[in-house]
Scaffold this active site. Sequence first.
Site, short mmCIF file in Angstrom:
data_model
loop_
_atom_site.label_atom_id
_atom_site.label_comp_id
_atom_site.label_asym_id
_atom_site.label_seq_id
_atom_site.Cartn_x
_atom_site.Cartn_y
_atom_site.Cartn_z
N ASP A 1 0.85 -1.18 0.00
CA ASP A 1 0.00 0.00 0.00
C ASP A 1 0.89 1.24 0.00
O ASP A 1 1.73 1.41 0.89
CB ASP A 1 -0.88 -0.01 1.25
CG ASP A 1 -2.02 1.00 1.17
OD1 ASP A 1 -1.80 2.09 0.61
OD2 ASP A 1 -3.11 0.70 1.66
N ARG B 1 -1.21 -9.31 -10.42
CA ARG B 1 -2.30 -8.50 -10.95
C ARG B 1 -2.12 -7.03 -10.61
O ARG B 1 -2.53 -6.15 -11.36
CB ARG B 1 -3.65 -9.00 -10.45
CG ARG B 1 -3.84 -8.96 -8.96
CD ARG B 1 -5.02 -9.80 -8.50
NE ARG B 1 -5.17 -9.77 -7.05
CZ ARG B 1 -6.13 -9.12 -6.42
NH1 ARG B 1 -7.04 -8.44 -7.09
NH2 ARG B 1 -6.20 -9.14 -5.10
#
Length: 235
Positions: free
Chosen positions: A141, A215
């Site tokens: 993140d 991904r």
Amino acid sequence: MTSQTPPPKRNFYGRRKGKALKPNQRRWIEEDLDRLALRGVTAEENPARRPIDPGAIFGDGRDLWLEVGFGGGEHLVHQARLSPDVGLIGCEPYLNGVAMLLGRLRRAGVENVALHPGDVRDLFDVLPDACIARAFLLYPDPWPKARHHRRRFVTPEHLVPLARVLRPGALFRLATDIPDYVRQAMEEVPGPDFECLNPDPADWHRPWDDWYSTRYEQKALRERRRPHYLTFRRR
């Protein structure tokens, strides 16, 4: 931490759960998670924070690798298949990602993966010194707002315990598509505990030979953000 140390109270920033799990995902959680989850990590199971036995995770003395925040588990399963003699520990608090990994493990049929479906700081509390041979931090993140940069993994709150559990010579791999995350990593990681093995910015865009594009990376590429791959070594 000692046997008399109470479990710490920490703020957690991020998602524990997203949209409703699909029926298959719920079944994977119900049938597989308990079998694969590490014991003695949570405060409920181990309030005194006693160290766990790394050799008991897979029942032998194999090398242990740790992936912090495995997302959907693509890279973790890839590494498990490439290195069947290594034990992979995946840490991820996001339940939807845990469910995705469990499905991938079933399809791949690998047996050398264990999970902590929670905060990696809780795992650091109970791992003994120098027990991890390699660590991965892939597309963490980014916490893009400046006031949130202290939440990033590449800060002493995470790097100090990471250095403690890594054995000397262990590699720490970091992949990110955020240039400012690279800036902070290069400021915070190298030092008495870590050296950077590819300090030249010209080498930051070359993936590792055994890399599996996740991904998250594919999304970054679609949005024209360039991946960076940094390698550090525990001194």
